[in-house]
Design a protein around this motif. Sequence first.
Motif, mmCIF file in Angstrom:
data_model
loop_
_atom_site.group_PDB
_atom_site.id
_atom_site.type_symbol
_atom_site.label_atom_id
_atom_site.label_comp_id
_atom_site.label_asym_id
_atom_site.label_seq_id
_atom_site.Cartn_x
_atom_site.Cartn_y
_atom_site.Cartn_z
ATOM 1 N N TYR A 121 -16.234 -44.739 53.441
ATOM 2 C CA TYR A 121 -16.018 -45.258 52.088
ATOM 3 C C TYR A 121 -14.596 -45.811 51.984
ATOM 4 O O TYR A 121 -13.692 -45.395 52.713
ATOM 5 C CB TYR A 121 -16.203 -44.155 51.047
ATOM 6 C CG TYR A 121 -17.627 -43.674 50.917
ATOM 7 C CD1 TYR A 121 -18.444 -44.100 49.869
ATOM 8 C CD2 TYR A 121 -18.178 -42.799 51.860
ATOM 9 C CE1 TYR A 121 -19.763 -43.671 49.764
ATOM 10 C CE2 TYR A 121 -19.493 -42.368 51.762
ATOM 11 C CZ TYR A 121 -20.279 -42.808 50.703
ATOM 12 O OH TYR A 121 -21.579 -42.384 50.613
ATOM 13 N N LYS A 172 -15.932 -47.168 46.958
ATOM 14 C CA LYS A 172 -17.083 -47.974 47.358
ATOM 15 C C LYS A 172 -17.481 -47.633 48.787
ATOM 16 O O LYS A 172 -16.629 -47.327 49.628
ATOM 17 C CB LYS A 172 -16.751 -49.470 47.284
ATOM 18 C CG LYS A 172 -16.670 -50.041 45.876
ATOM 19 C CD LYS A 172 -16.468 -51.550 45.944
ATOM 20 C CE LYS A 172 -16.638 -52.197 44.575
ATOM 21 N NZ LYS A 172 -15.566 -51.824 43.653
ATOM 22 N N LYS A 173 -18.774 -47.740 49.060
ATOM 23 C CA LYS A 173 -19.266 -47.494 50.400
ATOM 24 C C LYS A 173 -18.883 -48.654 51.305
ATOM 25 O O LYS A 173 -19.025 -49.827 50.937
ATOM 26 C CB LYS A 173 -20.786 -47.311 50.386
ATOM 27 C CG LYS A 173 -21.345 -46.774 51.699
ATOM 28 C CD LYS A 173 -22.786 -46.334 51.526
ATOM 29 C CE LYS A 173 -23.293 -45.657 52.798
ATOM 30 N NZ LYS A 173 -24.685 -45.165 52.640
ATOM 31 N N GLU A 216 -19.536 -48.603 55.115
ATOM 32 C CA GLU A 216 -20.656 -48.646 56.041
ATOM 33 C C GLU A 216 -21.157 -47.218 56.155
ATOM 34 O O GLU A 216 -20.529 -46.309 55.600
ATOM 35 C CB GLU A 216 -20.244 -49.210 57.410
ATOM 36 C CG GLU A 216 -19.223 -48.394 58.142
ATOM 37 C CD GLU A 216 -17.807 -48.929 58.004
ATOM 38 O OE1 GLU A 216 -16.911 -48.248 58.524
ATOM 39 O OE2 GLU A 216 -17.607 -49.981 57.385
ATOM 40 N N ASP A 263 -21.242 -38.607 52.529
ATOM 41 C CA ASP A 263 -21.839 -39.032 51.267
ATOM 42 C C ASP A 263 -20.745 -39.278 50.229
ATOM 43 O O ASP A 263 -19.558 -38.995 50.444
ATOM 44 C CB ASP A 263 -22.835 -37.988 50.747
ATOM 45 C CG ASP A 263 -22.239 -36.589 50.668
ATOM 46 O OD1 ASP A 263 -21.135 -36.449 50.090
ATOM 47 O OD2 ASP A 263 -22.854 -35.642 51.185
ATOM 48 N N TYR A 264 -21.181 -39.792 49.074
ATOM 49 C CA TYR A 264 -20.240 -40.177 48.014
ATOM 50 C C TYR A 264 -19.437 -38.986 47.508
ATOM 51 O O TYR A 264 -18.223 -39.093 47.302
ATOM 52 C CB TYR A 264 -21.011 -40.825 46.863
ATOM 53 C CG TYR A 264 -20.128 -41.307 45.734
ATOM 54 C CD1 TYR A 264 -19.588 -42.589 45.743
ATOM 55 C CD2 TYR A 264 -19.847 -40.477 44.639
ATOM 56 C CE1 TYR A 264 -18.777 -43.041 44.705
ATOM 57 C CE2 TYR A 264 -19.030 -40.915 43.603
ATOM 58 C CZ TYR A 264 -18.504 -42.196 43.649
ATOM 59 O OH TYR A 264 -17.697 -42.628 42.620
#
Length: 243
Positions: free
Chosen positions: A83, A76-77, A79, A35-36
């Motif tokens: 990231y 940025k993501k 896939e 996750d971010y």
Amino acid sequence: MSDTPFFESELFAELKEDLTQSSRFTATYRIAAPDYEEARKLAFGICVEQTVECPYELVKGTPIGDTIVGQIEDLKKAEPGAYYATISYDPTAVGNEMAELLNMLFGNTSLQPGIKLMSFDLPEAMYDNYPGPRFGRTGLRDLCGVPRGPILMSAIKPLGRSPKELGQMVYDLAMGGCPIIKDDHSLMNQDYAPFEERVLQCVMALADAKEKTGKKSMYIANCTADGLQFLDRAYKAKEIGAD
């Protein structure tokens, strides 16, 4: 997941455009993270590990923490599960030294799983010190005669072979179309394969193969030695005809 190569993607173009005016140099890393928040945590770890390499608390709120420590410029993501983190570094931290530039871009972080250096960008002011590779990818392809696809390289080995036997390996590889042939890193100046004799045999083997095939392979001699003796070997290898 897109099939577009990273360096041709809109994401790469966007990341690069965002930072073209920066006075700091930047590196983009691919980070495996669920996750971010985890990705940001790992990205900040890169910022610290690639620069001060100590607990951030020791430099937080100081000029070192504000300038020397890497800064996350973008995240940025890419896939699912990955990231792209773009991190900037202070040019003065590398002191105009190529070894430290490489170390700062991907030093200790290279040992960590799930992190890959994808690209880097330098501000215009740094190009005086780092003009770029002598040949570049296009130049290497021209040297090897391989306009597209992978450029193959093979090492000659093992220890214990004579110069003539190693030369035969070079000949066979060149006849088979291998464009780059190198000494194994363990081949230096052993009694059973003295440096100058080995290089001469390998250079002659390449010449023989070229006469038969019309194609030029390259032979790279291992010039490693104690102290400045490596320079003597490098000049001698060039004199004999190594590439």
